[in-house]
Design a protein around this motif. Structure first.
Motif, short mmCIF file in Angstrom:
data_model
loop_
_atom_site.label_atom_id
_atom_site.label_comp_id
_atom_site.label_asym_id
_atom_site.label_seq_id
_atom_site.Cartn_x
_atom_site.Cartn_y
_atom_site.Cartn_z
N THR A 1 -2.04 -7.54 10.37
CA THR A 1 -3.03 -8.56 10.68
C THR A 1 -4.47 -8.16 10.32
N ALA B 1 0.84 -1.20 0.00
CA ALA B 1 0.00 0.00 0.00
C ALA B 1 0.88 1.25 0.00
N SER C 1 -5.67 -6.75 7.93
CA SER C 1 -6.01 -6.86 6.50
C SER C 1 -6.00 -8.32 6.01
#
Ligand SMILES: NC(=O)c1ccc[n+]([C@@H]2O[C@H](COP(=O)([O-])OP(=O)(O)OC[C@H]3O[C@@H](n4cnc5c(N)ncnc54)[C@H](O)[C@@H]3O)[C@@H](O)[C@H]2O)c1
Length: 330
Positions: free
Chosen positions: A72, A34, A74
């Motif tokens: 975690t 991201a 995601s």
């Protein structure tokens, strides 16, 4: 060759990306983070594409599998999206911090469950694996006691701890999985915790020191002890005890050199710094097991249900910590 993409290029994602890039039967197709700056580093080092978005990864026909190494919270949405896009998944532990969310995810992905593996890397450590094989082979007779010691060299930053879900879900989760790997399923669990390392951790409502006792359905007892701080390095040991003897898997030394002097005898070099060094071979073997199961079409192990089962133990241990009493398991 199996095409794989890595999602999340932080501490553990970079380890996995390197191992995948080196694997003889894998083509590391792309990495995605991201934060584009985080993906740029492994993309440059490993000469692979940094994907512009998750959609690009999931739409790529050459990507047969994804390795999820994102934070975690995601994991659940990424597991679902990847499986529903037809990709196999190797996901880092834990499945989630919330047991109900993890169970709901399990129900949703049930048709694809055979294509998900959970990253409990310690099962792939050569010494731990050998200990378990010899235990299962009857070398020490029936298992009576198992002792699991796991102490980190130093606590993570407080900012990390705030979102970690607490020691039991964040750190002991590996030991809960190891307990299941060695002793099967459990009847009850009891946890006691303390703040011995850093009062700031206590002010977050978390503990930094704990002991957990589990009673297995077989009758064996398992003890886990954890600390967030260990001055002599990353301390990772197993001991199993039975009627005919004991098996131990101790810490690993970088070399076999021992030093003798006036003030001490047989001192060894410091222990491996942390998980990346200590479990180097385990991370390689884990990726290899994933690729081999994918090629053969055989079920993955440890699987998603193993991830949920470890989380169930963490939730029950947290309940015991609050109540001061043993908690019965289903
Ligand atoms: N098995 C092990 O030994 C082990 C060791 C460390 C971490 N872990 C687990 O791995 C996971 C990652 O931990 P870490 O220490 O590498 O974290 P990290 O913070 O170092 O890296 C996570 C990366 O994911 C990126 N990211 C965040 N959300 C994303 C999204 N939705 N899509 C793509 N990228 C995203 C972040 O920008 C960051 O670069 C955690 O679940 C942790 O529990 C496992």
């Amino acid at each position: 060759m199996i095409g794989v993409a890595v999602l999340g290029c932080g501490r553990i994602g970079r380890v996995h990306a390197r191992n995948l890039a080196r694997h003889p039967r894998v083509r590391l197709e792309m990495v995605f983070d991201a934060d584009p700056a985080a993906a740029a580093h492994p993309a440059r080092e490993l000469k692979v594409r940094a994907a512009g978005g998750l959609t690009e990864v999931l739409a790529a026909p050459q990507v047969a599998a994804v390795l999820v190494a994102t934070p975690t919270d995601s994991h659940v949405p990424l597991i679902i999206q990847a499986l529903e896009a037809g990709k196999a998944v190797l996901c880092e532990k834990p499945v989630d911090l919330d047991l109900e969310r993890a169970r709901a995810c399990g129900a949703r992905i049930a048709p694809h469950a055979a294509r998900v593996m959970l990253g409990f890397n310690r099962r792939f450590d050569p010494s731990f694996r050998t200990l378990r094989t010899r235990l299962a082979g009857g070398e020490i007779g029936q298992l009576e006691l198992a002792l699991i010691t796991s102490r980190d060299p130093a606590p993570p930053p407080l900012a990390y701890l705030k979102g970690s879900g607490g020691l039991l879900a964040d750190m002991t989760i590996h030991d809960f999985d190891m307990a299941r790997y060695l002793a099967g399923e459990f009847i009850d669990v009891q946890a006691v915790g303390a703040n011995r390392v850093d009062p700031q951790i206590g002010r977050l409502g978390d503990i930094d020191t704990c002991m957990v006792t589990l009673r297995a359905a077989s009758g064996a007892l398992v003890h886990i002890n954890n600390s967030r701080r260990c001055v002599y390095g990353y301390d990772q040991r197993l001991e199993v005890f039975g009627a005919r003897g004991m098996l131990q898997a101790g810490n690993q030394d970088a070399t076999t050199v021992r030093s003798f002097a006036a003030g001490y005898t047989a001192a060894r070099a410091a222990l491996p710094e942390f998980f990346i060094e200590r479990y180097r071979e385990a991370y390689e073997a884990e990726v290899d097991a994933f690729v081999t199961a994918l090629e053969a079409g055989t079920p993955m192990s440890p699987d998603f249900n193993d991830g949920v089962a470890a989380l169930e133990l963490a939730a029950a241990a947290a309940q015991s910590l609050r109540s001061g009493r043993p908690v019965a398991l289903r």
